[in-house]
Enzyme design. Structure first.
Site, PDB file in Angstrom:
ATOM      1  N   HIS A 130      -1.364  -9.528   9.399  1.00 11.63           N
ATOM      2  CA  HIS A 130      -0.912  -8.752  11.164  1.00 11.63           C
ATOM      3  C   HIS A 130       0.250  -9.418  11.426  1.00 11.63           C
ATOM      4  CE1 HIS A 130      -3.835  -5.670  11.261  1.00 11.63           C
ATOM      5  NE2 HIS A 130      -4.477  -6.107  12.147  1.00 11.63           N
ATOM      6  N   GLY A 163      -7.203   9.630  13.216  1.00  8.09           N
ATOM      7  CA  GLY A 163      -5.203   9.352  12.081  1.00  8.09           C
ATOM      8  C   GLY A 163      -5.208  11.020  12.142  1.00  8.09           C
TER       9      GLY A 163
HETATM   10  P1  A3P Z   1      -6.668   6.770  15.182  1.00  9.58           P
HETATM   11  O1  A3P Z   1      -7.486   5.911  15.752  1.00  9.58           O
HETATM   12  O2  A3P Z   1      -5.241   7.406  15.559  1.00  9.58           O
HETATM   13  O3  A3P Z   1      -7.356   7.882  14.397  1.00  9.58           O
HETATM   14  P2  A3P Z   1      -5.563   0.058  11.321  1.00  9.58           P
HETATM   15  O4  A3P Z   1      -6.384   0.374   9.944  1.00  9.58           O
HETATM   16  O5  A3P Z   1      -4.239  -0.239  11.063  1.00  9.58           O
HETATM   17  O6  A3P Z   1      -6.862  -0.592  12.255  1.00  9.58           O
HETATM   18  O7  A3P Z   1      -5.155   1.228  12.157  1.00  9.58           O
HETATM   19  C1  A3P Z   1      -6.366   2.471  12.298  1.00  9.58           C
HETATM   20  C2  A3P Z   1      -5.834   3.680  12.716  1.00  9.58           C
HETATM   21  O8  A3P Z   1      -5.550   4.362  10.931  1.00  9.58           O
HETATM   22  C3  A3P Z   1      -6.980   4.366  13.521  1.00  9.58           C
HETATM   23  O9  A3P Z   1      -5.829   5.842  13.634  1.00  9.58           O
HETATM   24  C4  A3P Z   1      -7.587   5.624  12.090  1.00  9.58           C
HETATM   25  O10 A3P Z   1      -8.200   7.009  11.970  1.00  9.58           O
HETATM   26  C5  A3P Z   1      -6.939   5.132  11.041  1.00  9.58           C
HETATM   27  N1  A3P Z   1      -6.993   5.708   9.554  1.00  9.58           N
HETATM   28  C6  A3P Z   1      -8.310   4.980   9.457  1.00  9.58           C
HETATM   29  N2  A3P Z   1      -8.701   5.069   7.531  1.00  9.58           N
HETATM   30  C7  A3P Z   1      -7.296   6.375   7.573  1.00  9.58           C
HETATM   31  C8  A3P Z   1      -6.714   7.237   6.256  1.00  9.58           C
HETATM   32  N3  A3P Z   1      -7.388   7.249   5.236  1.00  9.58           N
HETATM   33  N4  A3P Z   1      -5.990   8.224   6.456  1.00  9.58           N
HETATM   34  C9  A3P Z   1      -4.983   8.426   7.961  1.00  9.58           C
HETATM   35  N5  A3P Z   1      -5.573   7.436   8.658  1.00  9.58           N
HETATM   36  C10 A3P Z   1      -6.389   6.913   9.257  1.00  9.58           C
END
Ligand code: A3P
Length: 326
Positions: free
Chosen positions: A133, A294
């Site tokens: 990050h 997502g």
């Molecule tokens: P939302 O909170 O908007 O649903 P990170 O992985 O950087 O922590 O980000 C998390 C975000 O990515 C969350 O967004 C999560 O739902 C989404 N996310 C996780 N897996 C995903 C996938 N396979 N496809 C699309 N979005 C995904």
């Protein structure tokens, strides 16, 4: 601990004490270190990463601001580069039994956390695949100087903000009224708009990788979450595979290989796996917290008019003239 280790520890403490420090919106203190707000609990690991990591030319680094879709990018990249080793449609694919964060460790949370150096030598992947990050400017020199490649995933600031809000909300006192929630969210937005949040400011993070991707397109691939959501992400997945020198052949494409990977890594599939419903692979986070909605544009369900105005203004000001829009 040896005398040398003790001395190093002392020096690290003195250095920490010399850094500007602010209490984050929730959680831990943030230190302003090399141009970004570093959560106190990982500062030590970040410094170790910078000091000791030796990048190899074949390495792949996935870089993101938290809540930009890191988990998804990890899954997609792992499945793409390892598809000869682990055919996507096999019932024993590692993604079916391991959370993406187990397969692709974070430098600052996992690899350079105490005693985890074995993660530098993964045996379940054909290339070393790591994530971070931290902003581009703070990456170890060997990452910048070697031929290793960086994939940066960016997400629009409104959704990134809400995703983080939902992620953290759980750790605040339960049973807040709607009004309390609103005011708490507005307070967090003020921190976000000042750039005071883990690995922020948002704009410096995004623009650091954006500029590098323009100057060195062979080194940094810049991908947007929103583009990955478009047309099942097929176009972006092709770009990703080509950039990483694992291009899909015409035959693979005709046979639906890209769609298979997209499906395996979809939120719907990953979210329902036992490992992601019940497991825990990061110290403070249950796997299920990485999978929510997502969606693109979910922020409209949360933002008030004055919140939109505030963030809009900051984002316009910071991204004006950069060529990057959300
Ligand atoms: P939302 O909170 O908007 O649903 P990170 O992985 O950087 O922590 O980000 C998390 C975000 O990515 C969350 O967004 C999560 O739902 C989404 N996310 C996780 N897996 C995903 C996938 N396979 N496809 C699309 N979005 C995904």
């Amino acid at each position: 601990a040896s005398k040398e280790e003790e001395e190093e520890e002392e020096a690290a403490k003195a250095f920490e004490a010399s850094l500007p420090k602010e209490k984050g919106f929730l959680g831990p203190y943030l230190y302003f270190y090399q141009g970004f707000w570093c959560p106190s609990r990982v500062l030590h690991n970040v410094i170790s990463f910078q000091k000791h990591f030796e990048a190899q030319d074949g390495d792949i680094i996935l870089a993101t601001k938290p809540k930009s879709g890191t988990t998804w990018l990890k899954a997609l990249t792992f499945a793409t580069i390892n598809r000869a080793l682990y055919p996507t449609n096999h019932s024993n694919h590692p993604l079916l039994t391991s959370n993406p964060h187990e397969l692709v460790p974070f430098m600052e949370f996992n690899v350079y956390a105490h005693g985890n150096q074995h993660l530098l030598h993964p045996n379940n992947s054909c290339s070393r695949l790591f994530s971070t990050h931290i902003p581009y400017a703070a990456l170890p020199k060997s990452i910048k100087d070697s031929h290793c490649r960086i994939v940066y995933l960016c997400r629009n600031p409104f959704d990134t903000f809400i995703s983080f809000w939902e992620f953290t909300k759980g750790s605040m006192s339960k049973g807040m009224s709607l009004e309390e929630e609103r005011s708490s969210m507005a307070e967090y937005l003020e921190y976000f708009s000042r750039g005071v949040e883990g690995f922020g400011p948002f704009w410096d993070h995004v623009l650091g990788y954006w500029k590098e991707s323009l100057e060195r397109p062979d080194k940094v691939l810049f991908v947007k979450y929103e583009d990955l959501k478009d047309h099942d992400g097929i176009r972006e997945m092709k770009r990703l595979a080509e950039f990483l020198s694992f291009p899909f052949t015409v035959e693979e494409e005709r046979g639906g290989a890209i769609h298979e990977i997209a499906k395996l890594c979809s939120l719907k599939i990953l979210k329902d796996l036992e490992v992601n419903k019940k497991g825990k692979c990061m110290p403070h986070v249950e796997n299920k917290m990485f999978f929510r909605k997502g969606e693109v544009g979910d922020w409209v369900n949360y933002f008030t008019t004055s919140m939109v105005e505030l963030l809009d203004q900051v984002i316009k000001e910071k991204f004006n003239g950069t060529g990057l829009t959300f």
